[in-house]
Write a protein that holds these residues in place. Structure first.
Motif, mmCIF file in Angstrom:
data_model
loop_
_atom_site.group_PDB
_atom_site.id
_atom_site.type_symbol
_atom_site.label_atom_id
_atom_site.label_comp_id
_atom_site.label_asym_id
_atom_site.label_seq_id
_atom_site.Cartn_x
_atom_site.Cartn_y
_atom_site.Cartn_z
ATOM 1 N N ASN A 111 8.389 -2.600 -10.928
ATOM 2 C CA ASN A 111 9.103 -3.540 -11.108
ATOM 3 C C ASN A 111 9.140 -4.674 -10.402
ATOM 4 O OD1 ASN A 111 11.301 -4.940 -12.562
ATOM 5 N ND2 ASN A 111 12.580 -4.003 -10.635
ATOM 6 N N ASP A 112 8.279 -5.622 -10.976
ATOM 7 C CA ASP A 112 7.704 -6.891 -10.338
ATOM 8 C C ASP A 112 7.559 -6.901 -8.726
ATOM 9 O OD1 ASP A 112 7.928 -9.257 -11.937
ATOM 10 O OD2 ASP A 112 9.949 -9.595 -11.431
ATOM 11 N N VAL A 113 6.621 -5.834 -8.472
ATOM 12 C CA VAL A 113 5.889 -5.852 -7.273
ATOM 13 C C VAL A 113 4.517 -5.644 -7.413
ATOM 14 C CG1 VAL A 113 8.345 -5.201 -5.813
ATOM 15 C CG2 VAL A 113 6.570 -3.391 -7.025
ATOM 16 N N ILE A 114 3.904 -5.960 -6.410
ATOM 17 C CA ILE A 114 2.354 -5.560 -6.379
ATOM 18 C C ILE A 114 2.376 -4.355 -5.814
ATOM 19 C CG2 ILE A 114 0.059 -6.247 -5.753
ATOM 20 C CD1 ILE A 114 1.373 -9.113 -6.049
ATOM 21 N N ILE A 115 1.513 -3.232 -6.197
ATOM 22 C CA ILE A 115 1.121 -2.245 -5.758
ATOM 23 C C ILE A 115 -0.443 -1.977 -5.511
ATOM 24 C CG2 ILE A 115 1.110 0.551 -5.770
ATOM 25 C CD1 ILE A 115 3.990 -0.644 -5.259
ATOM 26 N N LYS A 116 -1.084 -2.136 -4.441
ATOM 27 C CA LYS A 116 -2.458 -2.096 -4.040
ATOM 28 C C LYS A 116 -3.201 -1.193 -4.634
ATOM 29 C CE LYS A 116 -5.455 -3.736 -0.579
ATOM 30 N NZ LYS A 116 -5.411 -4.060 0.898
ATOM 31 N N ASN A 117 -2.638 0.129 -4.614
ATOM 32 C CA ASN A 117 -3.556 1.309 -4.981
ATOM 33 C C ASN A 117 -3.881 1.147 -6.675
ATOM 34 O OD1 ASN A 117 -1.291 1.492 -3.099
ATOM 35 N ND2 ASN A 117 -1.999 3.667 -2.704
ATOM 36 N N SER A 118 -5.027 1.095 -6.932
ATOM 37 C CA SER A 118 -5.359 1.072 -8.455
ATOM 38 C C SER A 118 -5.309 2.263 -9.200
ATOM 39 C CB SER A 118 -6.822 0.670 -8.411
ATOM 40 O OG SER A 118 -7.637 1.557 -7.870
ATOM 41 N N LYS A 164 14.831 9.053 -11.686
ATOM 42 C CA LYS A 164 14.792 10.534 -11.042
ATOM 43 C C LYS A 164 14.675 10.258 -9.687
ATOM 44 C CE LYS A 164 13.254 14.062 -14.206
ATOM 45 N NZ LYS A 164 12.395 15.060 -14.657
ATOM 46 N N LYS A 165 13.809 9.227 -9.359
ATOM 47 C CA LYS A 165 13.614 8.753 -7.816
ATOM 48 C C LYS A 165 13.220 7.115 -8.014
ATOM 49 C CE LYS A 165 10.632 9.615 -3.619
ATOM 50 N NZ LYS A 165 9.686 10.255 -3.291
ATOM 51 N N ILE A 166 14.041 6.322 -7.063
ATOM 52 C CA ILE A 166 13.812 4.890 -7.013
ATOM 53 C C ILE A 166 13.446 4.566 -5.558
ATOM 54 C CG2 ILE A 166 16.355 4.459 -6.624
ATOM 55 C CD1 ILE A 166 15.443 1.719 -8.386
ATOM 56 N N ILE A 167 12.502 3.799 -5.398
ATOM 57 C CA ILE A 167 11.734 3.516 -3.948
ATOM 58 C C ILE A 167 11.954 2.053 -3.826
ATOM 59 C CG2 ILE A 167 10.071 3.559 -2.509
ATOM 60 C CD1 ILE A 167 8.911 5.969 -4.028
ATOM 61 N N PHE A 168 12.755 1.690 -3.106
ATOM 62 C CA PHE A 168 13.180 0.233 -2.940
ATOM 63 C C PHE A 168 12.220 -0.332 -1.778
ATOM 64 C CE2 PHE A 168 17.135 1.054 -4.646
ATOM 65 C CZ PHE A 168 17.446 -0.034 -5.348
ATOM 66 N N LEU A 169 11.125 -1.240 -1.911
ATOM 67 C CA LEU A 169 10.212 -1.881 -0.987
ATOM 68 C C LEU A 169 10.743 -3.231 -0.239
ATOM 69 C CD1 LEU A 169 7.320 -1.533 -3.380
ATOM 70 C CD2 LEU A 169 7.753 0.026 -1.637
ATOM 71 N N ARG A 170 10.542 -3.027 0.991
ATOM 72 C CA ARG A 170 11.064 -4.223 1.501
ATOM 73 C C ARG A 170 9.988 -5.027 2.530
ATOM 74 N NH1 ARG A 170 14.587 -4.196 -1.487
ATOM 75 N NH2 ARG A 170 16.919 -3.874 -1.112
ATOM 76 N N LYS A 181 1.012 -1.350 0.139
ATOM 77 C CA LYS A 181 0.043 -0.010 0.005
ATOM 78 C C LYS A 181 0.961 1.070 0.280
ATOM 79 C CE LYS A 181 -4.014 2.180 0.768
ATOM 80 N NZ LYS A 181 -5.150 2.131 -0.233
ATOM 81 N N ILE A 182 0.704 2.103 -1.057
ATOM 82 C CA ILE A 182 1.699 3.522 -1.267
ATOM 83 C C ILE A 182 1.004 4.507 -1.114
ATOM 84 C CG2 ILE A 182 3.236 4.440 -2.755
ATOM 85 C CD1 ILE A 182 4.053 1.601 -2.096
ATOM 86 N N GLU A 183 1.649 5.442 -0.503
ATOM 87 C CA GLU A 183 0.954 6.792 -0.324
ATOM 88 C C GLU A 183 0.768 7.400 -1.584
ATOM 89 O OE1 GLU A 183 3.314 9.349 2.009
ATOM 90 O OE2 GLU A 183 3.035 7.728 3.899
ATOM 91 N N GLU A 184 -0.065 8.333 -1.822
ATOM 92 C CA GLU A 184 -0.495 8.869 -3.146
ATOM 93 C C GLU A 184 0.881 9.703 -3.664
ATOM 94 O OE1 GLU A 184 -3.205 8.039 -4.578
ATOM 95 O OE2 GLU A 184 -3.742 7.017 -2.909
#
Length: 218
Positions: free
Chosen positions: A154-161, A212-218, A142-145
């Motif tokens: 990239n190969d992850v599931i983001i819940k926010n449609s 410009k900006k990369i967000i690594f999810l863990r 679940k990601i902030e807007e």
């Protein structure tokens, strides 16, 4: 423990079995898919592992057929509570048909191709288990807007449609592809289908694309 190889089809499914020690695949037969679980219940023993051919286009892209196979494999995991390994089945159907038609007439060769494909799929895995892809269920994030719409997932599931509907998606992981496809979102397995630069990339892994900006999810 044994391995059960499947060449899944909406109408017919080929089955092969192989011992974990001897590592030799043998044909079980071809069965109507609508009765498949009934047949597998006769074959399966506790801790057996399923090895299923994954349809992939010759270009390396996933398709509706890929989705249907993964959808079936998830039901397989749920029904038997066991591991499912996916094998790239490119060329196996053609190879099995070409080999079989040398010994049988065309009609009989076509009838035997499903079970022979299952044999090829399983034997490839037994010869080299490292090329198999474990079908693992991944949890969504679940990601902030975000204000940006120039986003790569990239190969992850983001819940926010509202985020994934406005993003490009690189989904090499079969489960990730399945999850987005089920929600009518197109993804790709190929870098060549993507842009060269994104404002934001969501990923669990390093990725060789300008950003410009990369967000690594863990």
């Amino acid at each position: 423990m044994k391995y059960i190889g499947l060449d899944y089809g909406l109408s017919k499914t080929g089955i092969a079995t192989g011992d974990a020690v001897l590592k030799i695949a043998t044909i079980k037969g071809t069965f109507e898919t609508k009765f498949l679980f009934k047949e597998l219940n006769k074959i399966y023993k506790d801790k057996d592992i399923f090895v299923v051919g994954l349809p992939i286009s010759m270009s390396g892209r996933y398709s509706k057929q890929t989705f249907e196979t993964i959808d079936f494999c998830l039901k397989l995991k749920n029904n038997f509570n066991t591991d499912v390994v996916l094998m790239d089945e490119r060329l196996t159907t053609r190879q099995s048909y070409s080999l079989t038609k040398n010994f049988l007439n065309s009609k009989k060769a076509k009838k035997a191709k499903d079970q022979n494909s299952a044999l090829f799929i399983l034997q490839m895995f037994l010869d080299n288990p490292n090329i198999g892809i474990n079908l693992n269920i991944k949890n969504p994030y679940k990601i902030e807007e975000l204000d940006s719409t120039n986003i790569l997932i990239n190969d992850v599931i983001i819940k926010n449609s509202n985020i994934y509907n406005n993003s490009d998606i690189l989904a090499k992981d079969p489960y990730v592809f399945w999850w987005y496809y089920k929600r009518n979102k197109t993804s790709t397995t190929l870098f060549e289908d993507l842009k060269n630069e994104y404002d934001v990339i969501f990923t669990e892994f390093d990725i060789q694309i300008k950003y410009k900006k990369i967000i690594f999810l863990r």
